[in-house]
Design a protein around this motif. Sequence first.
Motif, mmCIF file in Angstrom:
data_model
loop_
_atom_site.group_PDB
_atom_site.id
_atom_site.type_symbol
_atom_site.label_atom_id
_atom_site.label_comp_id
_atom_site.label_asym_id
_atom_site.label_seq_id
_atom_site.Cartn_x
_atom_site.Cartn_y
_atom_site.Cartn_z
ATOM 1 N N LEU A 192 0.797 -1.228 0.000
ATOM 2 C CA LEU A 192 0.000 0.000 0.000
ATOM 3 C C LEU A 192 0.826 1.273 0.000
ATOM 4 O O LEU A 192 0.327 2.332 -0.378
ATOM 5 C CB LEU A 192 -0.925 0.034 1.226
ATOM 6 N N ALA A 208 0.631 4.231 4.979
ATOM 7 C CA ALA A 208 -0.772 4.066 5.364
ATOM 8 C C ALA A 208 -0.907 4.264 6.865
ATOM 9 O O ALA A 208 0.020 3.975 7.622
ATOM 10 C CB ALA A 208 -1.265 2.678 4.965
ATOM 11 N N TYR A 211 -5.685 -4.255 -3.800
ATOM 12 C CA TYR A 211 -5.096 -2.958 -4.104
ATOM 13 C C TYR A 211 -4.988 -2.751 -5.613
ATOM 14 O O TYR A 211 -5.280 -1.661 -6.121
ATOM 15 C CB TYR A 211 -3.726 -2.843 -3.445
ATOM 16 N N LEU A 216 -10.116 -0.779 1.730
ATOM 17 C CA LEU A 216 -9.242 0.138 0.999
ATOM 18 C C LEU A 216 -10.054 1.193 0.256
ATOM 19 O O LEU A 216 -9.684 2.369 0.229
ATOM 20 C CB LEU A 216 -8.355 -0.621 0.018
ATOM 21 N N LEU A 274 -9.265 4.880 1.156
ATOM 22 C CA LEU A 274 -8.434 5.535 0.136
ATOM 23 C C LEU A 274 -9.269 5.915 -1.082
ATOM 24 O O LEU A 274 -8.956 5.518 -2.210
ATOM 25 C CB LEU A 274 -7.293 4.595 -0.285
ATOM 26 N N GLU A 282 -9.514 8.481 -2.872
ATOM 27 C CA GLU A 282 -8.828 9.228 -3.926
ATOM 28 C C GLU A 282 -8.141 8.306 -4.935
ATOM 29 O O GLU A 282 -7.963 8.673 -6.089
ATOM 30 C CB GLU A 282 -7.811 10.208 -3.334
ATOM 31 N N ILE A 283 -7.791 7.101 -4.519
ATOM 32 C CA ILE A 283 -7.141 6.156 -5.436
ATOM 33 C C ILE A 283 -8.161 5.601 -6.434
ATOM 34 O O ILE A 283 -7.862 5.432 -7.605
ATOM 35 C CB ILE A 283 -6.465 5.013 -4.670
#
Length: 83
Positions: A21, A24, A46, A71, A75, A77-78
Amino acid sequence: MSETYQAQAGAATASEIRATLGPAEDDLIIEVLAIGPTGAEVLDAYTWLRADDRLPGHELRGRTARVFEILEAALPEIGEGRT
């Protein structure tokens, strides 16, 4: 079964999760560790999060799907703009 195989097949460590990752928060690592995924499952989740094109009809299952959900929530924004 060799020790190397057992280590690879067992649950991922915090270090292995961070290697996948990148930087994190500890809370995220703890949440993923609680599921007990292998390093491969973390990598699959991921990779799926980062994918520009997700295969239609392909679904993540089991621990991989649970890691993906964590995740995706932690997260966002990913995964933004991904289809």
